[in-house]
Design a protein around this motif. Sequence first.
Motif, PDB file in Angstrom:
ATOM      1  N   MET A   1       0.955  -1.581  -0.320  1.00  0.00           N
ATOM      2  CA  MET A   1      -0.164  -0.271   0.234  1.00  0.00           C
ATOM      3  C   MET A   1       0.951   1.632   0.282  1.00  0.00           C
ATOM      4  N   ASN A   2       0.381   2.368  -0.990  1.00  0.00           N
ATOM      5  CA  ASN A   2       1.334   2.852  -0.551  1.00  0.00           C
ATOM      6  C   ASN A   2       0.603   4.917   0.079  1.00  0.00           C
ATOM      7  N   VAL A   3       1.468   4.729   0.621  1.00  0.00           N
ATOM      8  CA  VAL A   3       0.656   6.245   0.923  1.00  0.00           C
ATOM      9  C   VAL A   3       1.190   7.739   0.873  1.00  0.00           C
ATOM     10  N   LEU A   4       0.126   8.621   0.737  1.00  0.00           N
ATOM     11  CA  LEU A   4       1.038   9.879   0.774  1.00  0.00           C
ATOM     12  C   LEU A   4       0.596  11.002   1.838  1.00  0.00           C
ATOM     13  N   LEU A   5       1.754  12.003   2.339  1.00  0.00           N
ATOM     14  CA  LEU A   5       2.056  12.567   3.389  1.00  0.00           C
ATOM     15  C   LEU A   5       1.819  14.185   2.573  1.00  0.00           C
TER      16      LEU A   5
ATOM     17  N   PHE B   1       5.422  10.454  11.107  1.00  0.00           N
ATOM     18  CA  PHE B   1       4.715   9.146  10.637  1.00  0.00           C
ATOM     19  C   PHE B   1       5.855   8.880   9.140  1.00  0.00           C
ATOM     20  N   ILE B   2       6.609   8.744   8.703  1.00  0.00           N
ATOM     21  CA  ILE B   2       7.430   8.477   7.496  1.00  0.00           C
ATOM     22  C   ILE B   2       7.938   6.633   8.175  1.00  0.00           C
ATOM     23  N   SER B   3       9.008   6.340   9.406  1.00  0.00           N
ATOM     24  CA  SER B   3       9.010   5.453   9.590  1.00  0.00           C
ATOM     25  C   SER B   3       8.451   4.464   9.623  1.00  0.00           C
ATOM     26  N   PRO B   4       7.058   4.615  11.195  1.00  0.00           N
ATOM     27  CA  PRO B   4       6.845   3.729  11.029  1.00  0.00           C
ATOM     28  C   PRO B   4       5.782   2.731   9.877  1.00  0.00           C
ATOM     29  N   LEU B   5       5.220   3.827   9.520  1.00  0.00           N
ATOM     30  CA  LEU B   5       4.431   3.730   8.264  1.00  0.00           C
ATOM     31  C   LEU B   5       5.680   2.235   7.226  1.00  0.00           C
TER      32      LEU B   5
ATOM     33  N   LYS C   1       4.687   2.355   1.733  1.00  0.00           N
ATOM     34  CA  LYS C   1       5.271   2.973   1.123  1.00  0.00           C
ATOM     35  C   LYS C   1       5.423   4.656   1.117  1.00  0.00           C
ATOM     36  N   VAL C   2       5.711   5.043   1.926  1.00  0.00           N
ATOM     37  CA  VAL C   2       5.471   6.248   1.662  1.00  0.00           C
ATOM     38  C   VAL C   2       6.102   8.194   1.270  1.00  0.00           C
TER      39      VAL C   2
ATOM     40  N   ARG D   1      15.500   8.685   5.556  1.00  0.00           N
ATOM     41  CA  ARG D   1      16.083   7.835   4.457  1.00  0.00           C
ATOM     42  C   ARG D   1      14.668   6.540   4.460  1.00  0.00           C
ATOM     43  N   TYR D   2      13.524   7.111   5.415  1.00  0.00           N
ATOM     44  CA  TYR D   2      12.256   5.609   4.711  1.00  0.00           C
ATOM     45  C   TYR D   2      11.480   6.341   3.487  1.00  0.00           C
ATOM     46  N   LEU D   3      12.086   6.845   2.898  1.00  0.00           N
ATOM     47  CA  LEU D   3      10.750   7.309   2.230  1.00  0.00           C
ATOM     48  C   LEU D   3      11.017   7.761   0.714  1.00  0.00           C
ATOM     49  N   ALA D   4       9.809   6.503   0.599  1.00  0.00           N
ATOM     50  CA  ALA D   4       9.744   6.323  -0.910  1.00  0.00           C
ATOM     51  C   ALA D   4      10.062   7.382  -2.476  1.00  0.00           C
ATOM     52  N   GLY D   5       9.241   8.647  -1.645  1.00  0.00           N
ATOM     53  CA  GLY D   5       9.776   9.371  -2.961  1.00  0.00           C
ATOM     54  C   GLY D   5       8.891  10.901  -2.383  1.00  0.00           C
ATOM     55  N   SER D   6      10.013  11.665  -3.245  1.00  0.00           N
ATOM     56  CA  SER D   6       9.473  13.022  -2.363  1.00  0.00           C
ATOM     57  C   SER D   6       8.879  13.921  -3.485  1.00  0.00           C
ATOM     58  N   ILE D   7       8.172  14.966  -3.478  1.00  0.00           N
ATOM     59  CA  ILE D   7       6.799  15.672  -5.217  1.00  0.00           C
ATOM     60  C   ILE D   7       7.215  16.967  -4.579  1.00  0.00           C
ATOM     61  N   VAL D   8       7.804  17.969  -5.352  1.00  0.00           N
ATOM     62  CA  VAL D   8       7.407  18.996  -4.839  1.00  0.00           C
ATOM     63  C   VAL D   8       6.152  19.685  -5.654  1.00  0.00           C
TER      64      VAL D   8
END
Length: 79
Positions: free
Chosen positions: A1-5, A15-19, A25-26, A41-48
């Motif tokens: 499951m993919n989560v978007l913050l 939120f990132i590390s525990p999820l 995938k955060v 380091r746990y982040l799957a991706g960052s979108i600007v």
Amino acid sequence: MNVLLIGGGTQGLAFISPLTKLGYKVFVLTEERNNYAEVSRYLAGSIVSPLRISDAGYLDYLLSVIRGNKITVVVPMGD
């Protein structure tokens, strides 16, 4: 499951590390670079986003990010 913050910041870091450890995938969607959450380091991706939340077309852009990254859960990090 993919989560978007949406937003991230220091709230996103909580939120990132525990999820991720639970198997998610955060991703973080921000309006500008150098967001605190981007350093995890746990982040799957960052979108600007090229748009601000108040801009016309933001919702369409958000939907394209959700579809493009197969996001199943969206969590706002602010109000």
